[in-house]
Design an enzyme around this catalytic site. Structure first.
Site, mmCIF file in Angstrom:
data_model
loop_
_atom_site.group_PDB
_atom_site.id
_atom_site.type_symbol
_atom_site.label_atom_id
_atom_site.label_comp_id
_atom_site.label_asym_id
_atom_site.label_seq_id
_atom_site.Cartn_x
_atom_site.Cartn_y
_atom_site.Cartn_z
ATOM 1 N N CYS A 1 -32.322 -82.827 -18.643
ATOM 2 C CA CYS A 1 -32.527 -82.119 -20.004
ATOM 3 C C CYS A 1 -33.689 -80.324 -19.676
ATOM 4 O O CYS A 1 -33.276 -80.061 -20.395
ATOM 5 C CB CYS A 1 -33.016 -82.560 -20.908
ATOM 6 S SG CYS A 1 -34.928 -83.423 -20.219
ATOM 7 N N ARG B 1 -2.875 -60.512 -0.325
ATOM 8 C CA ARG B 1 -4.456 -61.360 -0.736
ATOM 9 C C ARG B 1 -4.318 -61.432 -1.762
ATOM 10 O O ARG B 1 -3.489 -60.946 -3.261
ATOM 11 C CB ARG B 1 -5.710 -60.773 0.046
ATOM 12 C CG ARG B 1 -5.721 -59.066 -1.092
ATOM 13 C CD ARG B 1 -7.125 -58.290 -0.904
ATOM 14 N NE ARG B 1 -7.082 -57.134 -1.028
ATOM 15 C CZ ARG B 1 -7.885 -56.077 -0.709
ATOM 16 N NH1 ARG B 1 -8.616 -56.498 0.481
ATOM 17 N NH2 ARG B 1 -7.745 -54.381 -0.921
ATOM 18 N N SER C 1 -34.471 -89.449 -18.675
ATOM 19 C CA SER C 1 -33.912 -88.141 -18.420
ATOM 20 C C SER C 1 -34.230 -87.060 -17.460
ATOM 21 O O SER C 1 -36.299 -87.121 -17.573
ATOM 22 C CB SER C 1 -33.555 -87.472 -19.965
ATOM 23 O OG SER C 1 -33.338 -86.556 -19.883
ATOM 24 N N ARG D 1 -37.212 -85.966 -28.198
ATOM 25 C CA ARG D 1 -37.759 -86.649 -27.679
ATOM 26 C C ARG D 1 -38.985 -87.247 -28.737
ATOM 27 O O ARG D 1 -39.267 -86.159 -29.431
ATOM 28 C CB ARG D 1 -38.450 -85.064 -26.866
ATOM 29 C CG ARG D 1 -39.435 -86.184 -25.878
ATOM 30 C CD ARG D 1 -39.779 -84.481 -25.461
ATOM 31 N NE ARG D 1 -39.657 -83.954 -25.339
ATOM 32 C CZ ARG D 1 -39.623 -82.247 -24.918
ATOM 33 N NH1 ARG D 1 -39.403 -81.941 -23.611
ATOM 34 N NH2 ARG D 1 -40.433 -80.613 -25.819
ATOM 35 N N LYS E 1 -6.562 -60.542 6.273
ATOM 36 C CA LYS E 1 -5.564 -59.053 6.887
ATOM 37 C C LYS E 1 -4.822 -59.298 8.099
ATOM 38 O O LYS E 1 -3.686 -59.668 7.648
ATOM 39 C CB LYS E 1 -6.040 -57.818 6.852
ATOM 40 C CG LYS E 1 -5.134 -56.541 6.780
ATOM 41 C CD LYS E 1 -6.174 -55.039 6.892
ATOM 42 C CE LYS E 1 -7.019 -55.230 5.903
ATOM 43 N NZ LYS E 1 -8.148 -53.262 6.295
ATOM 44 N N ASN F 1 -37.133 -78.906 -15.515
ATOM 45 C CA ASN F 1 -38.951 -77.694 -15.308
ATOM 46 C C ASN F 1 -39.727 -78.134 -14.702
ATOM 47 O O ASN F 1 -40.735 -78.040 -14.117
ATOM 48 C CB ASN F 1 -38.526 -77.173 -16.902
ATOM 49 C CG ASN F 1 -37.069 -76.700 -17.109
ATOM 50 O OD1 ASN F 1 -36.717 -76.651 -16.304
ATOM 51 N ND2 ASN F 1 -37.703 -76.050 -18.069
ATOM 52 N N HIS G 1 -38.641 -61.393 -12.976
ATOM 53 C CA HIS G 1 -38.778 -62.051 -14.589
ATOM 54 C C HIS G 1 -37.249 -61.390 -15.621
ATOM 55 O O HIS G 1 -37.499 -62.913 -16.511
ATOM 56 C CB HIS G 1 -40.137 -61.326 -14.864
ATOM 57 C CG HIS G 1 -40.371 -61.762 -16.220
ATOM 58 N ND1 HIS G 1 -40.334 -60.799 -17.049
ATOM 59 C CD2 HIS G 1 -41.951 -63.172 -16.787
ATOM 60 C CE1 HIS G 1 -41.186 -61.851 -18.816
ATOM 61 N NE2 HIS G 1 -41.716 -62.861 -18.159
ATOM 62 N N MET H 1 -15.475 -51.220 8.276
ATOM 63 C CA MET H 1 -15.190 -49.646 8.860
ATOM 64 C C MET H 1 -13.943 -49.826 7.753
ATOM 65 O O MET H 1 -13.267 -50.707 7.709
ATOM 66 C CB MET H 1 -14.703 -50.071 9.926
ATOM 67 C CG MET H 1 -14.648 -48.654 10.993
ATOM 68 S SD MET H 1 -13.839 -48.795 11.693
ATOM 69 C CE MET H 1 -11.634 -48.785 11.548
ATOM 70 N N ARG I 1 -7.028 -51.083 11.670
ATOM 71 C CA ARG I 1 -7.901 -52.190 10.410
ATOM 72 C C ARG I 1 -8.776 -53.231 10.813
ATOM 73 O O ARG I 1 -8.978 -53.880 11.256
ATOM 74 C CB ARG I 1 -6.997 -51.825 9.932
ATOM 75 C CG ARG I 1 -5.724 -51.611 9.863
ATOM 76 C CD ARG I 1 -3.907 -51.624 8.736
ATOM 77 N NE ARG I 1 -4.397 -52.368 7.579
ATOM 78 C CZ ARG I 1 -3.814 -53.086 6.821
ATOM 79 N NH1 ARG I 1 -2.232 -53.375 7.255
ATOM 80 N NH2 ARG I 1 -3.617 -52.989 5.757
ATOM 81 N N GLY J 1 -16.922 -52.108 3.146
ATOM 82 C CA GLY J 1 -18.693 -51.556 4.186
ATOM 83 C C GLY J 1 -18.227 -51.478 4.948
ATOM 84 O O GLY J 1 -19.512 -52.011 6.121
ATOM 85 N N TYR K 1 -24.746 -87.633 -17.307
ATOM 86 C CA TYR K 1 -24.473 -86.561 -17.771
ATOM 87 C C TYR K 1 -25.322 -85.276 -17.574
ATOM 88 O O TYR K 1 -26.623 -86.257 -17.104
ATOM 89 C CB TYR K 1 -25.074 -86.531 -19.097
ATOM 90 C CG TYR K 1 -25.987 -87.087 -20.115
ATOM 91 C CD1 TYR K 1 -27.210 -86.039 -19.676
ATOM 92 C CD2 TYR K 1 -26.616 -88.003 -19.856
ATOM 93 C CE1 TYR K 1 -28.634 -86.072 -20.638
ATOM 94 C CE2 TYR K 1 -28.052 -88.823 -19.829
ATOM 95 C CZ TYR K 1 -28.670 -87.918 -20.530
ATOM 96 O OH TYR K 1 -30.169 -87.962 -20.727
HETATM 97 P P1 ADP Z 1 -8.508 -51.404 3.212
HETATM 98 O O1 ADP Z 1 -9.143 -52.951 3.419
HETATM 99 O O2 ADP Z 1 -9.356 -50.511 2.962
HETATM 100 O O3 ADP Z 1 -7.639 -51.307 1.878
HETATM 101 P P2 ADP Z 1 -6.020 -51.232 4.765
HETATM 102 O O4 ADP Z 1 -7.091 -51.317 6.287
HETATM 103 O O5 ADP Z 1 -5.601 -51.959 3.930
HETATM 104 O O6 ADP Z 1 -8.162 -50.674 4.897
HETATM 105 O O7 ADP Z 1 -5.756 -49.704 4.783
HETATM 106 C C1 ADP Z 1 -6.225 -48.792 4.634
HETATM 107 C C2 ADP Z 1 -4.707 -47.729 4.176
HETATM 108 O O8 ADP Z 1 -3.588 -47.406 4.995
HETATM 109 C C3 ADP Z 1 -3.755 -48.603 2.848
HETATM 110 O O9 ADP Z 1 -3.141 -48.033 1.514
HETATM 111 C C4 ADP Z 1 -2.373 -49.634 4.003
HETATM 112 O O10 ADP Z 1 -1.893 -49.198 3.626
HETATM 113 C C5 ADP Z 1 -2.412 -48.119 4.631
HETATM 114 N N1 ADP Z 1 -1.784 -48.373 6.237
HETATM 115 C C6 ADP Z 1 -2.893 -49.562 7.249
HETATM 116 N N2 ADP Z 1 -2.389 -49.966 8.033
HETATM 117 C C7 ADP Z 1 -0.885 -48.686 8.132
HETATM 118 C C8 ADP Z 1 0.317 -47.995 8.770
HETATM 119 N N3 ADP Z 1 -0.023 -49.066 10.313
HETATM 120 N N4 ADP Z 1 1.338 -48.108 8.158
HETATM 121 C C9 ADP Z 1 0.712 -46.913 7.096
HETATM 122 N N5 ADP Z 1 0.321 -47.482 6.334
HETATM 123 C C10 ADP Z 1 -1.278 -47.847 6.924
HETATM 124 MG MG MG Z 2 -6.112 -52.901 2.273
#
Ligand code: ADP
Ligand code: MG
Ligand code: MG
Length: 921
Positions: A870, A347, A802, A649, A34, A806, A470, A114, A103, A112, A890
């Protein structure tokens, strides 16, 4: 330490590049996905709200010491000052307060971690100031209550309900349905309620010092790196623990300031079809994740073009620029504040297998990437999913709409399957075979005696076990869609039903299982099986993959084979398999097992007669009867593979496998004796005695393979005659044959020395009799460690090797596969004693060492020695890469996996052009 740079402003991307020594990968590792994206966009003059990134190094230092590293917080405060200068606002100031978001963002996107905290900097006093400034108290208190709730749940760990419940109650009391009905006073009241919740849950007040808000939020992001969900996710996806997460602090922009504001998310192409068309949604007068959360029905992105034409145009220009810059489909977040567009994230977008292929091809056409890039953009696993049955999109949507989603487990073997539920292997098999039903076999877990039921089923579902259980292993092997470890499902074997939260599915009822995603639905969902012939995009991509592998160029350890990459051959026992292999793009048969041919109904009695013959004459007579059958088998194979090599074989299993079951026969004899039946008794007693005479205590290590051929050479003599007669006849009718005769289970060169000249003589005899000649090879499987170790000697006779990986894996580890997979392998993998199931992915450190040594030693004797594999590993991408590195010519795998292997071979060739194993360099 004091001088170390822990914080980079979004406009310091150049400094970050220098800091890591220039590589963009390095910047991504330092600033996270990010943060690096925000910095990169800032550099490209894309409108990004000002901000800064606290590095992953700071996170790692925090993990080590449990506190911020020296200097970090000061640098954070300095960076905040710069943001204040840029925005003309001040953090904590009443008249013109700066608000920021906090963020998380690791190198790889990680659910998972924050969640984001928005609106940091709001306090009772700054809120007052904002009201004066904006004249919009509703907006201010909407933002403030969001901060208290997000801060409370995300930073302080208070459960969501503590906030959601009072809000729900409040709305009910007021008779509101939607958040939009809430007034400024309503939000103000809710803010007060939420603050009281914090006080009650934590024993302290919601912090009124914005710097404390910022500090605690930063620390919470660091801590979330080691949260359980994040750790579990890393384990499952092999993301290393020492990457750390960055923290992004960014000026807030507000999509909730009125009708000229909004927020949205979009993909630059359709992530499910790949179509080149902006795909996304937005909401007017909303903030942050409202779009994703689905609080209100979002608008299609196209509508923005009429609602805010100028903004829309700017958005389209920016995203086009981003796509061109990254040469990848982008997934972006944006916010419009009072008519001004801000980009908040970009991204590479996640996509379905279908769209991955389409986008890769389109981008080549558009001149964004070249064919090699395109090949690398699609993973072998994605090809795998493209060849299996899939649910149709419409049926899937309908099922979701009808609330038929049932459970989710581990996606163990791809493909969609629909069938009636049966809870044991025997019933599953009999329903499938006798009643011609589509069956889904459901078990808590499976064992080797369940395999017959699994094979008969369209799909398999278990409530326990993981990707190496399994059930998972067997399902993958047979290409059966399979979901394992769906632990929400409680299976009641006694009452023949299963349930999730009381929702019961009884035996015989229909369910639909998607092994590609791990999802389970009740009822039927329409499926279709994509035909490879119809997948023109995929075929084109695979042709490019083949071109890459076939590029002239000598690999370090494959001197006799002047191409950059591996060929892909297939294992096929019957002509129809060979035809399928050809249509999937195989350019050879790497393994045709001949013993299957002995089991057919009309042949088995002859085979048994041959085995039990008391003299050579009788044995030869029986073999003469078998010869025409075998010749016809090979004839079909050669014709299907016109122009391509076919490795056949010679007989491999112990003879008792062709005989009636000893115990059953014994029972019969006893019954006859008890009942006093005499007719046929004597014969049966004799047969029983003979079978007992053949008993071995460890047949898999007993009289089989080349050992059997030496003990009883007439069988393989017949087989070789059949092979060469068929090859000669085919040649005479204009088919180009390239037979290669493979001797199994060689352990010492003396075995080959004994048997091979006899067999070659037969080959010559046949060619002379039929007055034709064609090229052929004699070679051996490498599946016994001693053969690997003495490869240089073995290659004096063998013209090709070959790897039967296994057996080679079984014998190198000293495991019997069935016992290992049933008993301890799952534990071994879970405990990290073995990194992976070595029967699925070649154990590079042990079995692999033997293999690379074999190739090298073999080629020291015979430089042009052809080397292949094989075993099942031949269809596993990781093992294919390894085969590339050791100089295989191969890989040979099941016809169904040929397309996957073709792509994997090209990936290996691109990744390691001209390379060998690191240890050999
Ligand atoms: P995630 O990785 O879960 O997408 P983000 O950090 O991208 O988390 O943020 C979650 C939401 O908050 C997204 O919709 C993002 O666009 C919005 N957001 C994050 N930072 C800002 C900001 N500075 N101003 C406005 N919206 C924000
Ligand atoms: Mg996001
Ligand atoms: Mg989130």
């Amino acid at each position: 330490m004091e001088d170390k740079k822990w914080v980079f402003s979004f406009d310091e991307v150049k400094l970050a590049e220098d800091y890591v020594g220039g590589s963009w990968e390095g910047v991504r590792a330092l600033l996270g996905g990010k943060g690096s994206g925000l910095a990169d966009m800032t550099r490209a003059d894309v409108p990004v709200p000002p901000g800064f990134t606290v590095t992953t190094e700071a996170c790692n230092a925090y993990q080590a010491d449990g506190k911020f590293p020296a200097g970090m917080w000061e640098q954070e405060l300095n960076a905040l000052k710069i943001v204040e200068q840029k925005t003309g606002k001040k953090f904590g100031n009443t008249n013109n307060p700066l608000l920021v978001s906090c963020r998380s963002g690791a190198k790889f996107s990680m659910p998972g971690m924050m969640d984001t905290v928005l609106n940091i900097g709001l306090t009772d006093t700054t809120a007052d100031g904002m009201v004066k400034l904006t004249n919009n108290p509703r907006f201010v208190y909407d933002s403030y209550r969001r901060l208290v709730e997000m801060f409370g749940t995300v930073v302080l760990g208070i459960p969501d309900e503590a906030f959601e419940d009072p809000l729900k109650e409040y709305k009910q009391k007021k008779g509101y349905k939607l958040d939009t009905e809430m007034t400024a006073d309503d939000w103000k009241a809710i803010t007060a309620t939420f603050k009281a919740v914090v006080k009650k849950e934590q024993g302290f007040d919601f912090p009124q010092d914005p710097y404390i808000q910022l500090e605690l939020a930063t620390e919470a992001v660091f801590k979330s790196w080691n949260g359980k969900r994040a750790v579990d996710y890393r384990r499952a996806t092999n993301i290393p623990d020492d990457l750390g997460t960055a923290v992004n602090i960014q000026t807030m922009v507000f999509g909730n300031m009125g009708e000229d504001s909004g927020t949205g998310v979009a993909f630059t192409r359709d992530p499910s079809t790949g179509e080149r068309k902006m795909f996304g949604n937005y909401l007017i007068n909303a903030q942050g994740e409202d779009v994703v959360a689905g609080i209100r029905n979002a608008e299609k992105i196209e509508n923005l073009s009429s609602e805010m034409p100028a903004v829309y145009q700017q958005f389209m220009n920016i995203t086009a620029k981003l796509e061109e810059h990254y040469t990848e489909m982008q997934d972006v977040e944006f916010t419009i504040e009072r008519g001004k567009l801000w980009m908040l994230q970009t991204r590479n977008g996640k996509r379905t297998a279908n769209s991955a292929v389409k986008i890769a091809l389109d981008m080549v056409e558009e001149g964004l990437i070249d064919k090699k890039d395109a090949v690398l953009r699609v993973s072998p696993e994605q090809v795998d999913t493209l060849l299996h049955p899939q649910f149709t999109n419409d049926a899937m949507k309908a099922a979701n709409g009808e609330g038929r989603w049932y459970a989710k487990g581990v996606n163990a073997s791809p493909g969609a399957a629909v069938g009636q539920v049966y809870f044991d292997a025997n019933t599953a098999e009999s329903q499938a075979k006798q009643n011609k039903q589509d069956v889904i076999m459901v078990r808590p877990f499976t064992k080797p005696d369940d395999v017959h039921g699994m094979i008969a089923a369209k799909g398999v579902l278990t409530s326990e076990g993981g990707a190496t259980s399994h059930a998972a292993v067997v399902a993958r092997q047979f290409g059966i869609p399979c979901v394992v470890g769906a632990s929400q499902i409680k299976i009641d074997l006694e009452n023949r039903l299963m349930s999730v939260d009381g929702q019961i599915v009884k035996e015989g009822e229909w369910i639909s299982v998607d092994g590609t995603t791990g999802e389970v639905y009740t009822g039927k969902i329409l499926t279709f099986t994509p035909k490879i012939e119809e997948q023109t995009d995929l075929l084109k991509l695979l042709t490019w993959a083949d071109e890459i592998c076939a590029t002239p160029g000598i690999r370090k350890f494959a001197p006799g084979w002047p191409t950059k990459g591996l060929q892909v051959w297939a294992n096929a026992d019957y002509p129809k398999d060979a035809q399928r292999a050809r249509s999937y793009g195989a350019v050879g048969i790497g393994l045709c097992r001949t013993e299957h041919m002995f089991f057919e109904k009309e042949r088995l009695p002859i085979v048994q007669r041959m085995i039990l013959a008391e003299n050579l004459e009788d044995r030869k007579a029986a073999l003469d009867e078998l010869l025409p059958y075998q010749r016809a088998d090979f004839d079909g194979l050669f014709r299907a593979m016109d122009g391509y090599p076919v490795i056949i074989r010679l007989i491999d299993p112990p003879l008792h496998e062709f005989m009636p079951d000893e115990e059953l026969l014994f029972e019969e004899v006893i019954t006859m004796r008890v009942k006093g039946e005499t007719k046929g008794l004597e014969e049966k007693e004799k047969l029983l005695a003979d079978i007992r005479g053949m008993h071995e205590s460890n047949p898999m290590m007993g009289l089989r393979g080349v050992r059997l051929s030496i003990y009883m050479p007439q069988i393989v003599e017949m087989q070789v005659r059949a092979i060469f007669e068929a090859a000669a006849d085919c040649t005479l009718s204009g088919v180009v044959v390239k037979p290669e005769v493979m001797i199994p289970l060689t352990g010492t060169v003396n075995e080959l020395k004994w048997i091979q000249p006899r067999l070659i003589k037969i080959a010559h005899d046949v060619m002379e009799e039929k007055k034709v000649s064609f090229t052929y090879k004699f070679g051996t499987m490498i599946e016994i460690p001693r053969a690997a170790v003495t490869a240089a000697e073995i290659a004096e006779y063998a013209e090709f090797f070959s790897f039967g990986t296994n057996d080679l894996t079984q014998m190198t580890f000293g495991y019997s596969r069935d016992d290992a997979e049933r008993n301890f392998l799952v534990t071994y993998v879970a405990e990290g004693i073995l990194p992976k199931n070595p029967f699925q992915t070649i154990d590079r450190g042990g079995v692999g060492r033997l293999m690379s040594m074999t190739v090298k030693d073999g080629r020291s004797t015979r430089p042009e020695l052809e080397v292949g594999i094989c075993g099942e590993h031949g269809g596993d991408p990781d093992s294919i890469e390894f085969c590339h590195l050791i100089g295989n010519n191969y890989v040979s795998c099941s016809p169904f996996r040929v397309p996957i292997a073709r792509l994997a071979a090209a990936h290996a060739a691109l990744k390691h052009s001209g390379a060998g194993l690191a240890e050999d360099k």
